[in-house]
Write an enzyme that holds these catalytic residues in place. Structure first.
Site, mmCIF file in Angstrom:
data_model
loop_
_atom_site.group_PDB
_atom_site.id
_atom_site.type_symbol
_atom_site.label_atom_id
_atom_site.label_comp_id
_atom_site.label_asym_id
_atom_site.label_seq_id
_atom_site.Cartn_x
_atom_site.Cartn_y
_atom_site.Cartn_z
ATOM 1 C CB CYS A 1 -5.968 -1.078 5.035
ATOM 2 S SG CYS A 1 -4.211 -1.491 5.191
ATOM 3 C CD GLU B 1 -2.213 4.306 2.769
ATOM 4 O OE1 GLU B 1 -3.310 4.861 2.536
ATOM 5 O OE2 GLU B 1 -1.880 3.222 2.237
ATOM 6 C CG HIS C 1 -1.995 -1.040 1.118
ATOM 7 N ND1 HIS C 1 -2.941 -1.211 2.092
ATOM 8 C CD2 HIS C 1 -2.287 -1.960 0.155
ATOM 9 C CE1 HIS C 1 -3.759 -2.194 1.751
ATOM 10 N NE2 HIS C 1 -3.375 -2.666 0.580
ATOM 11 C CB CYS D 1 -1.656 1.231 6.174
ATOM 12 S SG CYS D 1 -0.995 0.376 4.721
#
Length: 164
Positions: A117, A91, A89, A120
């Protein structure tokens, strides 16, 4: 006479950089970006994509898994659907890029395309970030919102529409 151009706020400015960073994303299921900032200075950035030196989803296709997630403490299904497990991801990539370069993130702010999410969100907590600014909500962000609220991490969502 030239039209007066309004100078963007810091949040608008950094979110425009998130949008530009997301253009580099290599998974078309969720083109997202993230920028980490402290004292109005950019520390790191990342976009969603496969691990370095691995082929990209956009080139070889997605590695989809059917997932069913339950909310913390509720036992309710929070999200069910297909998820691409090949990518890192945005992040997490921004955090990894900072770590790779020895950049401390304590006290920083994460700007991102959507509410992170839960995985993260936990990384954001562990890095000592104190603020998250998301352009959009995320369709299964209840656990992240709960975590941020419990730990007094400010979450600001600029557009309550779900990202995808």
């Amino acid at each position: 006479m030239d039209q007066l151009v309004t100078r963007p706020t810091w949040d608008e400015y950094f979110m425009s950089i998130v949008d530009a960073t997301a253009l580099r994303a290599t998974c078309d299921r969720g083109k997202s970006g993230a920028v980490i900032v402290k004292r109005n200075r950019i520390l790191s950035a990342g976009y969603v994509g496969n691990p370095s030196k691995m082929p990209h989803c956009d080139e070889v296709g997605h590695t989809l898994r059917h997932v069913m997630e339950k909310s913390i403490g509720h036992g309710q299904i929070n999200h069910e659907g297909d998820h691409c497990i090949s990518t890192v991801h945005a992040e997490a990539n921004a955090i990894c890029n900072a770590a790779r370069n020895g950049v401390p993130l304590n006290g920083s702010t994460m700007y991102c395309t959507m509410v992170p999410c839960y995985n993260c969100a936990k990384l954001i907590v562990q890095c000592g970030m104190h603020r998250v600014i998301a352009k959009f909500d995320y369709h299964h962000s209840a656990d992240s919102k709960f975590l941020f609220k419990e730990l007094n991490i400010e979450l600001k969502i600029l557009n309550m529409k779900n990202a995808y």
